[in-house]
Design a protein around this motif. Structure first.
Motif, mmCIF file in Angstrom:
data_model
loop_
_atom_site.group_PDB
_atom_site.id
_atom_site.type_symbol
_atom_site.label_atom_id
_atom_site.label_comp_id
_atom_site.label_asym_id
_atom_site.label_seq_id
_atom_site.Cartn_x
_atom_site.Cartn_y
_atom_site.Cartn_z
ATOM 1 N N ALA A 113 0.835 -1.198 0.000
ATOM 2 C CA ALA A 113 0.000 0.000 0.000
ATOM 3 C C ALA A 113 0.875 1.254 0.000
ATOM 4 O O ALA A 113 0.567 2.238 -0.681
ATOM 5 C CB ALA A 113 -0.928 -0.008 1.211
ATOM 6 N N GLU A 117 0.893 4.245 -2.817
ATOM 7 C CA GLU A 117 0.679 5.642 -2.444
ATOM 8 C C GLU A 117 1.862 6.517 -2.860
ATOM 9 O O GLU A 117 1.682 7.621 -3.372
ATOM 10 C CB GLU A 117 0.444 5.755 -0.941
ATOM 11 C CG GLU A 117 0.143 7.174 -0.483
ATOM 12 C CD GLU A 117 -0.202 7.258 0.981
ATOM 13 O OE1 GLU A 117 -0.667 8.322 1.426
ATOM 14 O OE2 GLU A 117 0.002 6.247 1.704
ATOM 15 N N ALA A 134 -2.923 3.341 -9.543
ATOM 16 C CA ALA A 134 -2.945 3.335 -8.084
ATOM 17 C C ALA A 134 -3.951 4.373 -7.605
ATOM 18 O O ALA A 134 -3.899 5.534 -8.024
ATOM 19 C CB ALA A 134 -1.561 3.647 -7.524
ATOM 20 N N PRO A 136 -6.913 5.139 -4.007
ATOM 21 C CA PRO A 136 -7.582 4.611 -2.820
ATOM 22 C C PRO A 136 -9.017 4.206 -3.152
ATOM 23 O O PRO A 136 -9.777 4.981 -3.714
ATOM 24 C CB PRO A 136 -7.538 5.779 -1.826
ATOM 25 C CG PRO A 136 -7.309 6.999 -2.640
ATOM 26 C CD PRO A 136 -6.694 6.587 -3.929
ATOM 27 N N TRP A 141 -5.394 1.764 -0.323
ATOM 28 C CA TRP A 141 -4.760 1.856 -1.638
ATOM 29 C C TRP A 141 -4.876 0.543 -2.402
ATOM 30 O O TRP A 141 -4.744 -0.542 -1.831
ATOM 31 C CB TRP A 141 -3.295 2.264 -1.486
ATOM 32 C CG TRP A 141 -3.189 3.747 -1.286
ATOM 33 C CD1 TRP A 141 -3.213 4.421 -0.097
ATOM 34 C CD2 TRP A 141 -3.089 4.736 -2.306
ATOM 35 N NE1 TRP A 141 -3.133 5.774 -0.313
ATOM 36 C CE2 TRP A 141 -3.049 6.003 -1.664
ATOM 37 C CE3 TRP A 141 -3.011 4.695 -3.701
ATOM 38 C CZ2 TRP A 141 -2.946 7.202 -2.375
ATOM 39 C CZ3 TRP A 141 -2.913 5.881 -4.405
ATOM 40 C CH2 TRP A 141 -2.886 7.115 -3.751
#
Length: 326
Positions: A113, A117, A134, A136, A141
């Motif tokens: 994750a 990010e 990528a 959220p 994520w």
């Protein structure tokens, strides 16, 4: 209608989990009218060669996956390996499988994750591209891909939404896992869905798959790039057990007329489950009392080891035709 039929080839019969059929989940009498069973090729491995729409790469070498005519989507990069969509049918045009085919190397080298990010748009910028996007989703994520399914007029399925969730997501699916959405809407329509938010439509009870319920968190029912998620509250992870392999149904209102319908079906599988998987495991897909639209829908999903290619295939299959409301 048997949503958990067991099939046998020359090899060991598939393992069938028969815990989630319509009749067993809620006892409602089915008002569906069964039209006809679609011819389904034998589900064993290694019985015939493949027809490929693109190439005969090592993903489908040896012809050991599924009998029939298989058309392949383009490769994408995931972890240390490759993944691609496919559609398989009989020579007479009947559908047998839609699926995602992954090399086992996919299960290693997946981004965390934090990696997603930090890299963001600089590395994972295009959900339609070979390395995904990528972003959220579900408050965590995710690496997301939109993979077109090879064309088939025999079923309503259009593309796969594939998400690698390194930190899982709420409410109980916190283990690292893959979400594989088999969508029945155009990609552009799904791409326009934003969330989390409350739905602005009604979902008729007859469209709910047997035993499935809507999320009690009304303000977060609709999820970005997906739609509303419907869950089976009897699965182990919803009752203090371990999440390994489960199924989600999805809904949205594509016509904007205030009434939702089923628009995707979604196996969710943990990385740990896939790493340990061997053989074939098949589970029934719970059905609604009726579909909004007449069509050919899957009654089972399966996870198959393809040992000669060091790969795994996740499919929806055992298609049957149903008369819907339209």
């Amino acid at each position: 209608m048997g949503s958990g039929r067991q099939q046998s080839s020359g090899r060991q019969a598939e393992r069938i989990d028969t815990t989630h059929t319509l009749e067993e989940n809620d006892g409602r009498p089915s008002r569906r009218r069964f039209l006809r069973a679609i011819p389904v090729a034998a589900a064993g491995l290694g019985t015939s060669g493949l027809g490929s729409a693109s190439d005969t790469s090592d993903l489908d070498r040896k012809g050991e996956f599924l009998p029939g005519i298989t058309k392949w989507g383009d490769h994408v990069r995931l972890g240390n390996g490759r993944a691609r969509s496919f559609t398989t049918g009989t020579r007479s045009g009947g559908p047998t499988h839609h699926g995602l085919y992954i090399e086992r190397a996919v299960l290693d080298g997946l981004p965390s994750a934090g990696d997603l990010e930090a890299a963001g748009e600089s590395r994972y910028s295009d959900k339609y591209g070979p390395t995904g996007r990528a972003l959220p989703i579900h408050h965590r994520w995710s690496q997301e891909f939109f993979l077109p399914l090879p064309a088939s007029t025999a079923t309503p399925f259009t593309f796969l939404g594939v998400n690698w969730n390194p930190a899982g997501h709420p409410p109980v699916w916190s283990a690292p896992h893959l979400d594989i959405h088999f969508h029945m809407l155009p990609a552009a329509t799904v791409d326009a869905i934003t969330g989390p938010t409350a739905p602005s439509y009604e979902l008729p009870a007859e469209y709910l798959p047997g035993g499935f319920v809507r999320s009690p968190v009304v303000d977060e029912r609709v999820i970005t790039d997906m739609g509303e998620h419907l869950v089976d509250p009897t699965v182990p992870e919803m009752n203090g057990g371990t999440f390994t392999n489960t199924l989600i149904w999805g809904a949205s209102d594509p016509d904007g007329d205030g009434t939702a319908e089923l628009t995707f079906v979604e196996p969710m599988l943990t990385r740990e489950y896939l790493r340990a998987h061997s053989g074939t495991e098949s589970r029934p897909i719970a059905q609604p009392t009726t579909y909004a639209r007449a069509g050919t829908y899957p009654t089972r999903y399966s996870v198959r080891d393809v040992p000669g290619a060091d790969a795994i295939a996740i499919t929806i299959d055992s298609f049957e035709s149903f008369e819907g409301d339209a």
